[in-house]
Design a protein around this motif. Structure first.
Motif, short mmCIF file in Angstrom:
data_model
loop_
_atom_site.label_atom_id
_atom_site.label_comp_id
_atom_site.label_asym_id
_atom_site.label_seq_id
_atom_site.Cartn_x
_atom_site.Cartn_y
_atom_site.Cartn_z
N LEU A 143 0.43 2.58 4.40
CA LEU A 143 0.53 3.97 3.97
C LEU A 143 1.20 4.08 2.60
CD1 LEU A 143 1.56 5.72 7.32
CD2 LEU A 143 -0.68 5.77 6.20
N TYR A 144 2.26 3.30 2.42
CA TYR A 144 3.01 3.34 1.17
C TYR A 144 2.17 2.87 -0.01
CZ TYR A 144 6.50 1.60 -2.20
OH TYR A 144 7.21 1.31 -3.33
N THR A 145 1.54 1.71 0.14
CA THR A 145 0.74 1.19 -0.97
C THR A 145 -0.48 2.07 -1.23
OG1 THR A 145 -0.39 -0.31 0.57
CG2 THR A 145 1.49 -1.20 -0.66
N MET A 292 -9.61 0.78 -8.55
CA MET A 292 -10.04 -0.54 -8.12
C MET A 292 -8.93 -1.30 -7.39
SD MET A 292 -13.15 -0.44 -8.96
CE MET A 292 -13.65 -2.12 -8.54
N GLY A 293 -7.68 -0.86 -7.58
CA GLY A 293 -6.58 -1.50 -6.88
C GLY A 293 -6.37 -1.00 -5.46
N LEU A 294 -7.05 0.09 -5.09
CA LEU A 294 -6.86 0.65 -3.75
C LEU A 294 -7.31 -0.31 -2.65
CD1 LEU A 294 -6.05 2.93 -1.86
CD2 LEU A 294 -8.27 4.00 -2.30
N PRO A 295 -8.53 -0.87 -2.71
CA PRO A 295 -8.90 -1.83 -1.66
C PRO A 295 -7.95 -3.03 -1.60
CG PRO A 295 -10.83 -1.16 -2.92
CD PRO A 295 -9.63 -0.65 -3.66
N ALA A 296 -7.46 -3.45 -2.76
CA ALA A 296 -6.55 -4.60 -2.78
C ALA A 296 -5.27 -4.29 -2.03
CB ALA A 296 -6.23 -4.99 -4.22
N SER A 297 -4.74 -3.07 -2.21
CA SER A 297 -3.49 -2.72 -1.53
C SER A 297 -3.65 -2.72 -0.02
CB SER A 297 -3.00 -1.35 -2.01
OG SER A 297 -3.87 -0.32 -1.57
N LEU A 298 -4.86 -2.50 0.46
CA LEU A 298 -5.11 -2.49 1.90
C LEU A 298 -5.41 -3.88 2.45
CD1 LEU A 298 -7.42 0.67 2.06
CD2 LEU A 298 -4.99 0.55 2.63
N LEU A 299 -6.10 -4.71 1.67
CA LEU A 299 -6.63 -5.97 2.19
C LEU A 299 -5.78 -7.19 1.87
CD1 LEU A 299 -10.43 -5.45 1.38
CD2 LEU A 299 -9.30 -5.19 3.59
N VAL A 300 -5.15 -7.19 0.70
CA VAL A 300 -4.47 -8.41 0.24
C VAL A 300 -3.39 -8.89 1.21
CG1 VAL A 300 -2.90 -9.32 -1.51
CG2 VAL A 300 -5.03 -8.21 -2.19
N PRO A 301 -2.50 -8.01 1.74
CA PRO A 301 -1.49 -8.54 2.67
C PRO A 301 -2.09 -9.28 3.84
CG PRO A 301 -0.91 -6.31 1.98
CD PRO A 301 -2.30 -6.57 1.46
N VAL A 302 -3.17 -8.76 4.41
CA VAL A 302 -3.80 -9.42 5.55
C VAL A 302 -4.46 -10.73 5.13
CG1 VAL A 302 -5.59 -9.22 7.31
CG2 VAL A 302 -4.15 -7.25 6.75
N LEU A 303 -5.18 -10.71 4.01
CA LEU A 303 -5.89 -11.91 3.56
C LEU A 303 -4.93 -13.03 3.20
CD1 LEU A 303 -8.69 -10.28 1.36
CD2 LEU A 303 -8.93 -11.30 3.63
N VAL A 349 -5.75 -6.80 -8.14
CA VAL A 349 -5.48 -7.57 -6.93
C VAL A 349 -4.21 -8.40 -7.07
CG1 VAL A 349 -6.79 -9.65 -7.55
CG2 VAL A 349 -6.64 -8.96 -5.16
N MET A 350 -3.83 -8.72 -8.31
CA MET A 350 -2.65 -9.57 -8.52
C MET A 350 -1.35 -8.87 -8.15
SD MET A 350 -3.49 -11.51 -12.08
CE MET A 350 -5.03 -12.40 -12.31
N PHE A 351 -1.31 -7.54 -8.20
CA PHE A 351 -0.06 -6.84 -7.91
C PHE A 351 0.36 -6.99 -6.45
CE2 PHE A 351 2.20 -2.81 -6.87
CZ PHE A 351 3.35 -3.07 -7.59
N PRO A 352 -0.45 -6.56 -5.47
CA PRO A 352 -0.04 -6.79 -4.09
C PRO A 352 0.03 -8.27 -3.74
CG PRO A 352 -2.28 -5.94 -4.17
CD PRO A 352 -1.72 -5.82 -5.55
N LEU A 353 -0.78 -9.10 -4.40
CA LEU A 353 -0.73 -10.54 -4.15
C LEU A 353 0.65 -11.08 -4.48
CD1 LEU A 353 -2.09 -13.27 -3.56
CD2 LEU A 353 -2.84 -13.32 -5.94
N ALA A 354 1.16 -10.75 -5.66
CA ALA A 354 2.48 -11.25 -6.06
C ALA A 354 3.57 -10.73 -5.14
CB ALA A 354 2.77 -10.85 -7.51
N LEU A 355 3.49 -9.48 -4.75
CA LEU A 355 4.55 -8.90 -3.93
C LEU A 355 4.58 -9.50 -2.53
CD1 LEU A 355 4.23 -5.18 -5.05
CD2 LEU A 355 5.95 -6.85 -5.73
N VAL A 356 3.42 -9.72 -1.95
CA VAL A 356 3.39 -10.34 -0.62
C VAL A 356 3.90 -11.78 -0.69
CG1 VAL A 356 1.91 -11.08 1.27
CG2 VAL A 356 1.58 -8.84 0.25
N LEU A 357 3.53 -12.51 -1.75
CA LEU A 357 3.98 -13.89 -1.89
C LEU A 357 5.51 -13.97 -1.99
CD1 LEU A 357 1.30 -15.43 -4.28
CD2 LEU A 357 1.62 -15.89 -1.84
N ILE A 358 6.12 -13.00 -2.66
CA ILE A 358 7.58 -12.98 -2.74
C ILE A 358 8.18 -12.96 -1.33
CG2 ILE A 358 9.57 -11.57 -3.40
CD1 ILE A 358 7.96 -10.71 -5.86
N SER A 359 7.52 -12.24 -0.43
CA SER A 359 8.05 -12.08 0.93
C SER A 359 7.89 -13.32 1.79
CB SER A 359 7.37 -10.90 1.62
OG SER A 359 7.66 -9.69 0.98
#
Length: 438
Positions: A143-145, A292-303, A349-359
């Motif tokens: 929801l936040y992203t 174009m970043g909207l699908p990434a914010s939803l899918l990247v954490p899961v992928l 796609v790199m934005f949520p990718l980097a943030l999830v990797l930090i975690s």
């Protein structure tokens, strides 16, 4: 605790839910609402290229500064009070910038005030999620992203039509309404004493289960923006500076920030110059880049977390970014520009990718905070130089060719770091392989 086992999302915490989502919406709308209107503003007073570059640089600079200052304020005032302060700064800055800016200096100063509030808000939202929605981390992350993604592409979409109908000052200032609305739930909670009815946040990562990485459903705060970045240990921070994995994460994060903030500052001007589109179409194209970043914010954490798709996602982002830049350089016209901007937008796609990797690239709470500090502060410092650099190069060459080639070079140079960031190990693992006990 899995989100499915938690209590209903809004039961007893509807105000917190509204406050978090409205705050998240305000964090990007202030960034994305200005550049489509620069031609309108320039009709009233001169906005030098250097000022535009500084406005583009303001977000990462403010994020780096307030990433260090906000945790200190939270310890003294409490997270809800600091959230109100942040939203008030955003709202005041937006109103002042929209209705009272009379020159380029005041435009720059009010923008800096806005981004000071945004810098604080970026830090505050993840701990707020952790405090009020520990049982719904995965759902709140989505929801936040999503709220942040909507607030990135909606302002460019409506900025020019509103400016045509009511003037650029109204178009700029109206976004303050959302910041004011976002402060109301927190003020109500403070007045009624409801902020003490939940447990304090525990900023922690679970101990890893052997054979798998952390799951998005684990009760942890997966980063969705800069979190408390004051390093918990100078010793750990120093160790991270010696690890290729930590530097690789920092480069991926900085690459994402460079593409985003250069685009927010310059993309409308670029597409007008290279494709001959109107100011209204330029605003729509910036909105396309953002959406174009909207699908990434939803899918990247899961992928990333469930399928370990880090390298593939980075490759897609870099390749489409390069293809979009090539199109802007060589094949831009009023028809094809939509394709090239859409392809370039997939770099988001790199934005949520980097943030999830930090975690997920750390084992313990202490190292997680230190890693977040290192990656995000380093990334924002690197990114801060590029909006100004792109403006200087454009002014010096009177063309967008060199600036766009510099953007392409950033993506190429960062590619090996994206590959290293895909290693399925933590920073503790890497230290122990190189130096022994962590």
């Amino acid at each position: 605790m899995s989100p499915s086992k938690g209590r209903p999302l809004a039961r007893g915490r509807l105000l917190a839910l509204l406050g978090i989502l409205l705050c998240a919406f305000s964090l990007r709308s202030a960034v994305a609402s200005l550049s489509p209107l620069l031609d309108y503003i320039a009709a009233d007073f001169t906005v030098p290229t250097a000022v535009i570059g500084l406005i583009g640089t303001a977000p990462p600079v403010c994020f780096a500064i307030f990433g260090l200052a906000t945790p200190l304020l939270v310890r003294r005032l409490g997270i809800e009070r600091v959230t109100v302060i942040a939203l008030a700064a955003i709202a005041i800055g937006l109103v002042l910038r929209g209705f009272f800016a009379g020159g380029s200096v005041s435009l720059l100063l009010t923008t800096a005030l806005i981004f000071a509030g945004v810098g604080m808000g970026n830090i505050l939202v993840p701990p707020l999620v952790k405090k009020y929605f520990t049982d719904r981390i995965g759902l709140m992350l989505t929801l936040y992203t999503t709220a942040m993604a909507f607030s990135t592409f909606v302002p460019p979409l409506v900025a020019v039509p509103v400016a045509d109908a009511a003037g650029w000052r109204v178009s700029l200032g109206l976004w303050g309404v959302f910041a004011i609305a976002g402060a109301v739930p927190w003020i109500m909670m403070l007045m009624t004493g409801r902020t003490s009815s939940v447990e304090s946040p525990v900023t922690s990562l679970p101990e890893p289960v052997e054979g798998r990485e952390a799951s998005i459903d684990d009760p942890v705060t997966l980063s969705t923006g800069p979190i408390a970045v004051a390093p918990s240990s100078a010793r750990l921070f120093g160790r991270l500076m010696r690890l290729p994995l930590a530097w690789s994460l920092a480069v991926v994060f900085s690459t994402s920030s460079i593409m985003a903030y250069v685009s927010f500052a310059w993309l409308p001007t670029i597409v007008v110059d290279v494709a001959g589109v109107s100011a209204a179409e330029a605003g729509l194209l910036l909105s396309l880049f953002a959406v174009m970043g909207l699908p990434a914010s939803l899918l990247v954490p899961v992928l990333v977390v469930r399928f370990q798709a880090t390298r593939g996602l980075y490759a897609v982002g870099a390749a489409t970014g390069l293809l979009g830049i090539a199109g802007l350089l060589f094949w831009a016209n009023p028809v094809t520009i939509w394709l090239w901007v859409g392809l370039f937008g997939i770099v988001g796609v790199m934005f949520p990718l980097a943030l999830v990797l930090i975690s997920i690239r750390s084992r313990t709470p202490e190292s997680a905070v230190a890693l977040s500090s290192f990656v995000q502060s380093t990334g924002y410092v690197i990114a801060a130089a590029f909006p100004v650099l792109i403006g200087v190069l454009h002014e010096a060459t009177e063309s967008w060719t060199v600036p766009l080639l510099v953007m392409a070079a950033v993506l190429v140079i960062a590619t090996p770091f994206g590959y290293i960031a895909g290693r399925r190990r933590t920073v503790e693992d890497e230290w122990e392989r190189r130096h022994g006990r962590w």
